[in-house]
Design an enzyme around this catalytic site. Structure first.
Site, PDB file in Angstrom:
ATOM      1  N   HIS A 318       0.860  -1.190   0.000  1.00  0.00           N
ATOM      2  CA  HIS A 318       0.000   0.000   0.000  1.00  0.00           C
ATOM      3  C   HIS A 318       0.888   1.229   0.000  1.00  0.00           C
ATOM      4  CE1 HIS A 318      -3.185   2.798   1.168  1.00  0.00           C
ATOM      5  NE2 HIS A 318      -4.017   1.860   0.778  1.00  0.00           N
ATOM      6  N   ASP A 375      -7.910  -5.359   0.072  1.00  0.00           N
ATOM      7  CA  ASP A 375      -8.373  -6.245  -1.013  1.00  0.00           C
ATOM      8  C   ASP A 375      -7.976  -7.696  -0.808  1.00  0.00           C
ATOM      9  OD1 ASP A 375      -7.607  -3.453  -2.965  1.00  0.00           O
ATOM     10  OD2 ASP A 375      -9.624  -4.277  -2.681  1.00  0.00           O
TER      11      ASP A 375
HETATM   12  C1  SDX Z   1      -6.225  -0.033  -2.873  1.00  0.00           C
HETATM   13  O1  SDX Z   1      -4.428   4.473  -2.070  1.00  0.00           O
HETATM   14  C2  SDX Z   1      -5.402   3.881  -1.441  1.00  0.00           C
HETATM   15  O2  SDX Z   1      -5.820   4.277  -0.361  1.00  0.00           O
HETATM   16  C3  SDX Z   1      -5.987   2.670  -2.174  1.00  0.00           C
HETATM   17  C4  SDX Z   1      -6.984   1.840  -1.391  1.00  0.00           C
HETATM   18  C5  SDX Z   1      -8.276   2.603  -1.136  1.00  0.00           C
HETATM   19  O3  SDX Z   1      -8.987   2.236  -0.212  1.00  0.00           O
HETATM   20  O4  SDX Z   1      -8.602   3.486  -1.970  1.00  0.00           O
HETATM   21  O5  SDX Z   1      -6.416   1.433  -0.154  1.00  0.00           O
HETATM   22  C6  SDX Z   1      -7.385   0.585  -2.169  1.00  0.00           C
HETATM   23  O6  SDX Z   1      -5.988   0.298  -4.016  1.00  0.00           O
HETATM   24  C7  SDX Z   1      -5.344  -0.997  -2.119  1.00  0.00           C
HETATM   25  C8  SDX Z   1      -4.131  -1.485  -2.974  1.00  0.00           C
HETATM   26  C9  SDX Z   1      -4.607  -2.641  -3.868  1.00  0.00           C
HETATM   27  N1  SDX Z   1      -3.551  -2.987  -4.860  1.00  0.00           N
HETATM   28  C10 SDX Z   1      -2.911  -4.179  -4.767  1.00  0.00           C
HETATM   29  O7  SDX Z   1      -3.064  -4.985  -3.850  1.00  0.00           O
HETATM   30  C11 SDX Z   1      -2.000  -4.455  -5.954  1.00  0.00           C
HETATM   31  C12 SDX Z   1      -0.644  -4.996  -5.456  1.00  0.00           C
HETATM   32  N2  SDX Z   1       0.047  -3.876  -4.767  1.00  0.00           N
HETATM   33  C13 SDX Z   1       0.819  -3.008  -5.522  1.00  0.00           C
HETATM   34  O8  SDX Z   1       0.757  -2.951  -6.852  1.00  0.00           O
HETATM   35  C14 SDX Z   1       1.420  -1.827  -4.751  1.00  0.00           C
HETATM   36  O9  SDX Z   1       1.752  -2.275  -3.506  1.00  0.00           O
HETATM   37  C15 SDX Z   1       0.545  -0.594  -4.637  1.00  0.00           C
HETATM   38  C16 SDX Z   1       0.107  -0.102  -5.979  1.00  0.00           C
HETATM   39  C17 SDX Z   1      -0.643  -0.873  -3.791  1.00  0.00           C
HETATM   40  C18 SDX Z   1       1.382   0.494  -3.958  1.00  0.00           C
HETATM   41  O10 SDX Z   1       2.384   0.838  -4.832  1.00  0.00           O
HETATM   42  P1  SDX Z   1       3.497   1.954  -4.445  1.00  0.00           P
HETATM   43  O11 SDX Z   1       3.205   2.592  -3.155  1.00  0.00           O
HETATM   44  O12 SDX Z   1       3.660   2.835  -5.621  1.00  0.00           O
HETATM   45  O13 SDX Z   1       4.750   1.089  -4.190  1.00  0.00           O
HETATM   46  P2  SDX Z   1       5.709   0.575  -5.320  1.00  0.00           P
HETATM   47  O14 SDX Z   1       4.895   0.026  -6.465  1.00  0.00           O
HETATM   48  O15 SDX Z   1       6.705   1.637  -5.602  1.00  0.00           O
HETATM   49  O16 SDX Z   1       6.389  -0.664  -4.600  1.00  0.00           O
HETATM   50  C19 SDX Z   1       7.458  -0.446  -3.673  1.00  0.00           C
HETATM   51  C20 SDX Z   1       8.312  -1.700  -3.799  1.00  0.00           C
HETATM   52  C21 SDX Z   1       8.653  -2.059  -5.244  1.00  0.00           C
HETATM   53  O17 SDX Z   1       9.892  -2.740  -5.221  1.00  0.00           O
HETATM   54  P3  SDX Z   1      11.220  -1.876  -5.657  1.00  0.00           P
HETATM   55  O18 SDX Z   1      10.943  -1.312  -7.036  1.00  0.00           O
HETATM   56  O19 SDX Z   1      11.376  -0.820  -4.592  1.00  0.00           O
HETATM   57  O20 SDX Z   1      12.337  -2.916  -5.648  1.00  0.00           O
HETATM   58  O21 SDX Z   1       7.566  -2.832  -3.308  1.00  0.00           O
HETATM   59  C22 SDX Z   1       7.358  -3.757  -4.366  1.00  0.00           C
HETATM   60  C23 SDX Z   1       7.599  -3.039  -5.669  1.00  0.00           C
HETATM   61  O22 SDX Z   1       8.072  -3.938  -6.652  1.00  0.00           O
HETATM   62  N3  SDX Z   1       5.956  -4.180  -4.259  1.00  0.00           N
HETATM   63  C24 SDX Z   1       5.544  -5.435  -4.355  1.00  0.00           C
HETATM   64  C25 SDX Z   1       4.150  -5.364  -4.162  1.00  0.00           C
HETATM   65  N4  SDX Z   1       3.780  -4.088  -3.970  1.00  0.00           N
HETATM   66  C26 SDX Z   1       4.898  -3.352  -4.040  1.00  0.00           C
HETATM   67  N5  SDX Z   1       6.198  -6.589  -4.594  1.00  0.00           N
HETATM   68  C27 SDX Z   1       5.423  -7.708  -4.623  1.00  0.00           C
HETATM   69  N6  SDX Z   1       4.073  -7.742  -4.430  1.00  0.00           N
HETATM   70  C28 SDX Z   1       3.414  -6.569  -4.207  1.00  0.00           C
HETATM   71  N7  SDX Z   1       2.091  -6.578  -4.028  1.00  0.00           N
END
Ligand code: SDX
Length: 440
Positions: A318, A375
């Site tokens: 998140h 989720d």
């Molecule tokens: C919702 O914003 C809100 O409030 C949203 C929400 C709401 O109520 O409105 O809470 C609802 O959207 C919840 C999130 C649902 N999405 C997912 O579950 C999809 C999987 N998660 C991700 O795609 C990700 O974690 C996000 C999009 C939720 C957050 O992305 P960020 O904050 O931009 O973080 P990032 O993508 O920059 O990740 C940071 C690091 C990365 O690694 P590095 O590039 O630093 O090496 O963490 C890794 C990412 O690769 N990473 C994950 C991961 N999520 C982030 N690695 C594996 N699995 C994951 N799920």
């Protein structure tokens, strides 16, 4: 702007001083204090004074607005709606009361709550002509595409609530959107399974009405299971609002141009659909089904950690929560309650619990502060209730409509509101002469 966040008369020690080392010139910027959360550096005059833009793709360090609706502390796992914690609201309140709270800023008294529920109940029917839109979709259309289309089309039917400068019209549009979203959502499901639409009933509560419109059939009476209705109502509470997430920011940006409320909410639905946002609940359950049994979990954990593999653990991570999402905690508890009440089990729940346990003890996830989000568990409950995965994000949108509407109203009624128009860092070609075809 409220007095808490006013920059006027900012004490000298509430400033940021920046030095442009290219010119040696120093700039002093006001710091604004909210009631909770980090201070903000007011950069509204930054470009005018420095001829530089600030740069923050993804808005990881940017506050887009002032708001009094929802506060999140990502490190402490705190989520407050108008100051009330999500845990207390999920335990003691109901969705209609939370809707009133988000829209009006205070919990309703008995009379206020009765009147609000009466208004919402009596706005739950849709214009009969709207039903013809559904016939234009393929039966296998994703229900989010229907929700997006039909919500935007509401502007063609409710022309008496399009004038955003009229508070009364804004109020009617707000009530219509909250009241009609369950009806539109249930109709999308009915259309996908080839069953007749079921009209809303004024004798049922909000969540009960939605379940009846979704699962009742004309050929026999439908009895709402009170445990399922309570779980549905609680899921709606958990999804109601969440500060300036992607879909809420989309609604605010669309609304900043003066677009009508139905168009703005349709834009929010479109943004929520993405798998990185609200689409994650559908993706998370599909992922759990793909993993299947707990013995396959290490393979998927390895894939999630592999930089060359686009696979991510859906329902994990998140932008704000870096320890745990308080909604996921309540959701997991609700899974147990629903399973106990329905006397069902789902091996995917065991897989989900094991996946959470393994991930939260894996250095990759611990170092990157990745935890289950709202989720991760919701799909398990929704599947147990009988929803297909394609309806999961529809239910998220149904619940989030009140948050979008509350945030939209807050923006529109802000006297300092102006159209949102970000700038950029341009790295494209500098000006060059046109080249005739024969010389290319
Ligand atoms: C919702 O914003 C809100 O409030 C949203 C929400 C709401 O109520 O409105 O809470 C609802 O959207 C919840 C999130 C649902 N999405 C997912 O579950 C999809 C999987 N998660 C991700 O795609 C990700 O974690 C996000 C999009 C939720 C957050 O992305 P960020 O904050 O931009 O973080 P990032 O993508 O920059 O990740 C940071 C690091 C990365 O690694 P590095 O590039 O630093 O090496 O963490 C890794 C990412 O690769 N990473 C994950 C991961 N999520 C982030 N690695 C594996 N699995 C994951 N799920």
């Amino acid at each position: 702007m409220s007095k808490e966040a006013s920059s006027a008369g900012t004490p000298a020690n509430n400033t940021f001083t920046l030095t442009d080392n290219r010119s040696g010139k120093a700039y002093t910027l006001p710091v604004l204090k909210g009631t909770l959360g980090p201070d903000v550096v007011d950069v509204r005059k930054f470009y005018g004074e420095t001829d530089c833009f600030t740069f923050d793709p993804g808005f990881t360090s940017t506050g887009s607005c002032e708001s009094k609706i929802t506060f999140i502390d990502g490190d402490q796992g705190v989520l407050l709606h108008r100051g009330y914690s999500i845990d207390e609201l999920a335990e003691h309140s109901d969705f209609m009361e939370v809707c009133y709270l988000l829209l009006n800023g205070e919990l309703p008294n008995r009379a206020e709550k009765y009147e609000f529920e009466h208004i919402i109940t009596h706005h739950s029917m849709v214009h009969e002509q709207l039903t013809f839109f559904y016939r234009g979709f393929r039966r296998d259309a994703h229900p989010m595409s229907i929700l997006c289309g039909v919500t935007g089309a509401m502007a063609a039917f409710y022309g008496d609530s399009l004038d955003i400068t009229d508070p009364h019209q804004r109020l009617i549009a707000s009530h219509r959107l909250i009241a009609k979203m369950p009806t539109i959502a249930a109709m999308a499901y009915k259309y996908s399974v080839g069953q007749p639409f079921v009209y809303p009933r004024n004798d049922l509560k909000y969540a009960e009405n939605f379940l009846a419109m979704t699962f009742a059939v004309p050929s026999e009476p439908y009895h709402v299971n009170p445990v399922v209705a309570k779980a549905m109502d609680r899921l709606f509470i958990l999804h109601a609002d969440h500060e300036q997430n992607a879909s809420t920011s989309t609604v605010r940006l669309a609304g900043s141009s003066g677009a009508n409320p139905y168009a703005c909410i349709a834009a929010g639905i479109a943004s929520l659909w993405g798998p990185a946002h609200g689409g994650a609940n559908e993706a998370a359950l599909n992922m759990l089904r793909e993993i299947g049994t707990p013995d396959k979990i290490p393979h998927y954990i390895a894939r999630a950690k592999d930089k060359n593999d686009p696979f991510r653990l859906m329902g994990f991570g998140h932008r704000v929560y870096k320890n745990y999402d308080p909604r996921a905690t309540v959701m997991q508890k609700t899974v147990r309650e629903v399973f106990d009440a329905l006397k069902v089990t789902d091996p995917l729940f065991d897989t989900a619990l094991e996946l959470e346990h393994i991930a939260l003890n894996d250095p990759y996830f611990v170092d990157k502060k990745l935890c289950p989000n709202v989720d991760f568990y919701s799909g398990i409950i929704l599947s147990a209730i009988g929803f297909p995965t394609t309806m999961f994000t529809v239910l998220f949108a149904l619940a989030r409509t009140v948050g979008w509407v509350a945030q939209w109203n807050e923006m529109i009624s802000d006297p300092n509101q102006k159209i949102g128009r970000p700038r950029q860092l341009y790295t494209g070609p500098t000006e060059r002469d046109y080249v005739e075809m024969g010389k290319r």
